[in-house]
Design a protein around this motif. Structure first.
Motif, short mmCIF file in Angstrom:
data_model
loop_
_atom_site.label_atom_id
_atom_site.label_comp_id
_atom_site.label_asym_id
_atom_site.label_seq_id
_atom_site.Cartn_x
_atom_site.Cartn_y
_atom_site.Cartn_z
N LYS A 256 75.10 52.02 -60.18
CA LYS A 256 75.69 50.93 -60.96
C LYS A 256 75.85 51.27 -62.44
O LYS A 256 76.59 50.60 -63.14
N ILE A 257 75.13 52.29 -62.89
CA ILE A 257 75.09 52.62 -64.32
C ILE A 257 75.65 54.02 -64.57
O ILE A 257 75.23 54.99 -63.94
N TYR A 258 76.57 54.11 -65.51
CA TYR A 258 77.11 55.40 -65.95
C TYR A 258 76.29 55.87 -67.17
O TYR A 258 76.04 55.09 -68.10
N ILE A 259 75.89 57.13 -67.16
CA ILE A 259 75.12 57.68 -68.30
C ILE A 259 75.77 58.96 -68.78
O ILE A 259 76.05 59.87 -68.00
N ILE A 260 75.98 59.04 -70.09
CA ILE A 260 76.35 60.30 -70.72
C ILE A 260 75.29 60.62 -71.76
O ILE A 260 74.91 59.76 -72.56
N GLY A 261 74.77 61.84 -71.72
CA GLY A 261 73.68 62.22 -72.60
C GLY A 261 74.07 63.32 -73.57
O GLY A 261 75.25 63.56 -73.83
N PHE A 262 73.04 64.00 -74.08
CA PHE A 262 73.25 65.06 -75.07
C PHE A 262 72.35 66.24 -74.74
O PHE A 262 71.19 66.07 -74.36
N ASP A 263 72.91 67.43 -74.87
CA ASP A 263 72.19 68.70 -74.68
C ASP A 263 71.94 69.03 -73.21
O ASP A 263 72.20 68.21 -72.32
N THR A 264 71.41 70.24 -73.00
CA THR A 264 71.26 70.77 -71.64
C THR A 264 69.81 71.17 -71.36
O THR A 264 69.53 72.27 -70.87
N LEU A 265 68.89 70.27 -71.64
CA LEU A 265 67.51 70.52 -71.26
C LEU A 265 67.40 70.53 -69.73
O LEU A 265 68.21 69.90 -69.05
N PRO A 266 66.42 71.22 -69.18
CA PRO A 266 66.29 71.30 -67.72
C PRO A 266 66.29 69.93 -67.03
O PRO A 266 66.90 69.77 -65.97
N GLU A 267 65.61 68.96 -67.61
CA GLU A 267 65.58 67.62 -67.01
C GLU A 267 66.97 66.99 -66.99
O GLU A 267 67.34 66.31 -66.02
N THR A 268 67.71 67.20 -68.06
CA THR A 268 69.08 66.67 -68.13
C THR A 268 69.91 67.24 -66.99
O THR A 268 70.64 66.51 -66.29
N LEU A 269 69.80 68.53 -66.78
CA LEU A 269 70.58 69.19 -65.73
C LEU A 269 70.16 68.72 -64.34
O LEU A 269 70.99 68.58 -63.45
N ASP A 270 68.86 68.48 -64.18
CA ASP A 270 68.38 67.95 -62.89
C ASP A 270 68.99 66.59 -62.61
O ASP A 270 69.39 66.29 -61.47
N TYR A 271 69.05 65.74 -63.62
CA TYR A 271 69.64 64.41 -63.44
C TYR A 271 71.14 64.49 -63.19
O TYR A 271 71.71 63.66 -62.46
#
Length: 333
Positions: A256-271
């Motif tokens: 239901k939720i769209y997310i755009i983040g910042f940077d390429t930390l490992p956790e970000t890439l996992d998500y």
């Protein structure tokens, strides 16, 4: 005195004299023996630079440090990586002041606040120590050059990506690392300008996380409680996007939720792989650190250096992840 006593006494005297002789001999040998001399290799450096990040153990800044260290090794530079353990402007300022007092050859620093950093940088440069800002600029100061992301443009890119991915219809909440730090302000401004002409895009609220995981999660949770109409988030710092995703997954709202983040930390890439984060803004921290060292050397040598150098910025989605590295990447060049 009996004969036996005389012999025992004589033997004792002889034994004492012999023992003393041996002790003296070997003591002399120890004192006069030529021990093998350990050759100490003293490294000679051409320059002494200091790199001052927002916080030492931030994974993003570790990549800046990595690039700077590679360049330092190549060009014979003694590089110190020093600053606050956790984001703290006062400690950041003190580190720069101490570096200047040590009369280092150059200081490379993130410029977080015009109010505090402009007079500081001007004082340091007036002492004859060149200053380069990295990642975040203080354009009104006398810094000699800036290298890093165009933060306004990165926010603008994020806005355009959200428009494309949501087909121009979204109620957006922004969680930003700071209301007062230059790079965060510019990212929010760029995003707002990118979406302002879209009638279907509404920015519902902008909240501050203070570059804190806990606060980013708290803000995300509170927004979902207070603004049930929100169906999209933009996190302007690396930790913001990660914690928004964490909260969204906890309440099973991934679809239901769209997310755009910042940077390429490992956790970000996992998500991103799981589909919780749909896109992220990619910066080039390694490149920033490497090029900053080279620029500083050129400045000291009197060579002409561009006052502003913007490193690459782009949007990454799941299709952009490298197939050959399923465990995650820490830097994208």
């Amino acid at each position: 005195m009996s004969r036996l006593s005389i012999m025992a006494y004589t033997f004792g005297i002889v034994f004492f004299i012999v023992s003393c002789s041996f002790a003296s001999f070997y003591g002399y040998k120890v004192l006069t023996h030529d021990l093998p001399k350990e050759e100490k290799k003293v490294e000679k450096y051409n320059y002494h630079f200091v790199l001052v990040p927002e916080e030492l153990d931030n994974e993003y800044w570790r990549l800046v440090e990595k690039g700077a260290k590679v360049a330092a090794k190549e060009y014979g530079v003694l590089l110190e990586y020093a600053g606050p353990k956790q984001a703290n402007i006062d400690d950041h300022v003190k580190t720069i002041e101490m570096s200047a007092a040590s009369k280092v050859d150059g200081i490379m620093t993130q410029g977080l606040s015009d109010e505090q950093f402009t007079p500081l940088i001007n004082r340091v440069v007036a002492k004859g120590i060149p200053v380069i800002t990295v990642d975040t600029d203080v354009s009104n100061s006398n810094r000699l050059a800036y290298i890093g992301t165009d933060n306004y443009y990165s926010g603008f890119l994020a806005g355009k990506a959200l428009i494309a991915d949501t087909k121009g219809k979204a109620n957006v909440a922004i969680i930003t690392g700071s209301f007062y730090k230059n790079h965060q302000i510019q990212r929010v401004k760029g995003f707002e300008d990118a979406v302002k002409a879209e009638k279907g895009i509404h920015i519902v609220t902008v909240e501050e996380s203070e570059i804190s995981r806990v606060k980013a999660a708290e803000k995300a949770y509170q927004i979902l409680q207070d603004h049930p109409e929100v169906n999209a988030f933009f996190g302007t710092s690396a930790l913001d996007g990660i914690e928004i995703a964490h909260v969204v997954e906890k309440y099973k709202m991934q679809n239901k939720i769209y997310i755009i983040g910042f940077d390429t930390l490992p956790e970000t890439l996992d998500y991103i792989r799981k589909g919780t984060i749909k896109a992220t803004v990619v910066q080039e921290p390694y490149q920033m650190g490497y090029e900053a060292v080279k620029m500083m050397i050129d400045l000291i040598k009197g060579k002409k250096v561009a006052t502003i150098v913007h490193t690459d910025t782009r949007i990454m989605r799941i299709n952009d992840l490298p197939v050959s590295n399923p465990g995650g990447i820490r830097e994208v060049k």
